[in-house]
Design an enzyme around this catalytic site. Structure first.
Site, PDB file in Angstrom:
ATOM      1  CB  CYS A 154     -10.671 -22.749-106.866  1.00 26.79           C
ATOM      2  SG  CYS A 154      -9.329 -23.563-107.738  1.00 26.79           S
ATOM      3  CG  ASP A 211     -12.095 -31.493-106.085  1.00 26.06           C
ATOM      4  OD1 ASP A 211     -11.200 -31.676-106.941  1.00 26.06           O
ATOM      5  OD2 ASP A 211     -12.269 -30.408-105.502  1.00 26.06           O
ATOM      6  CG  HIS A 243     -11.958 -28.406-108.224  1.00 29.63           C
ATOM      7  ND1 HIS A 243     -11.626 -28.238-106.900  1.00 29.63           N
ATOM      8  CD2 HIS A 243     -11.465 -27.321-108.872  1.00 29.63           C
ATOM      9  CE1 HIS A 243     -10.958 -27.101-106.750  1.00 29.63           C
ATOM     10  NE2 HIS A 243     -10.849 -26.533-107.933  1.00 29.63           N
TER      11      HIS A 243
END
Length: 278
Positions: A154, A211, A243
């Site tokens: 991330c 995502d 995600h």
């Protein structure tokens, strides 16, 4: 000084960042008597940065090093477990608390406030310099700088791209669902798409086709930039994953994509000589 002199022997398990809770039942916890792990402190830019480390307990000789870069939630239990998993594979894994000057993710109970009041205030230049000090620390504590890798998730996935253009000692990097394009600020002056031409190390990017925070068109923009730069990089998209698909403590965890990504990461490390067998 022996490598263990600056390391505690056990992890202080602080659990998960409040903004990431509740933890899903799919959460994975790695436990093994073959792992030596714990908290440590790394000198950097005149301060001491907290970090978590893990390595094989009975390691012989210098180990390949993986710098593990946190999600927005900091070095909470998932990132510590990533380090433990890497230790079982034969690596010295180190995850530094890269927000430590600006604050503690554990003080925030929701993601928007965490992003606005903490994450947005952390300069990329500070992070990259701190990671240089983490690499130097690893070299003094049982790590082999000739086998230096990075992986990030991330927020850390974006940093993995940037660090691959920053440190010429880095041999290989794997970026999990890191943002590729975006608005530029004083603290984030470049994004991965801007540094494709500057990559020193081969980068594997792992992304989810569903995502919402990283649209497919931004991935194609990055692929175009990599091709134009003739960069040594590859991007894999898992069509049905969202995600944070590797985050086993989150509802969006995709076990199939996560397991495939993990094996691809290890293979990528091996391909570029960052392997315990070297």
């Amino acid at each position: 000084m022996k490598p263990e002199d600056n390391m505690t022997q056990e992890s202080s398990n602080n659990g998960f960042a409040p903004a990431a809770l509740p933890a899903a039942a799919t959460m994975i916890t790695t436990q093994s008597a073959d792992i030596l792990s714990g908290e440590t402190s790394i000198p950097t830019q005149g301060e001491n940065m907290p970090a978590f480390h893990a390595k094989p307990r009975h390691a012989q000789g210098p180990l390949p090093v993986v710098l593990v870069v946190q999600e927005i939630f900091g070095v909470h239990e998932h990132i510590r477990d990533i380090c433990r998993r890497l230790a079982l594979e034969g690596y010295l894994a180190v995850a530094p608390e890269l927000y430590f000057r600006q604050g503690d993710p554990a003080d925030y109970r929701d993601i928007p406030t965490l992003l606005e009041e903490l994450v947005s205030k952390v300069p990329d230049s500070q992070v990259l310099a701190d990671l240089d000090h983490v690499a130097n620390w690893a070299s003094r504590h049982g790590g082999d700088m000739r086998r230096l890798a990075m992986t990030g998730f991330c927020w850390g996935g974006r940093i993995a791209w940037l660090y691959a253009a920053h440190n010429p000692q880095l041999k290989v990097a794997v970026a999990w669902y890191g943002k590729l394009v975006g608005e530029k600020t004083m603290k984030q002056q470049k994004h991965p798409v801007d540094i494709a031409v500057d990559l020193n190390a081969p980068v594997l990017g792992l992304y989810g086709g569903k995502d919402d925070s990283i649209p497919l068109d931004s991935i194609e923009t990055m692929r175009h930039a990599l091709r134009a730069a003739n960069a040594n990089a590859e991007i894999v998209v898992y069509p049905d994953a969202g995600h944070a698909f590797n985050a086993d403590y989150r509802p969006g965890y995709d076990a199939e994509a996560a397991q495939d990504g993990w094996q691809r990461m290890l293979a990528w490390f091996r391909q570029y000589g960052v392997t315990p067998e070297a």
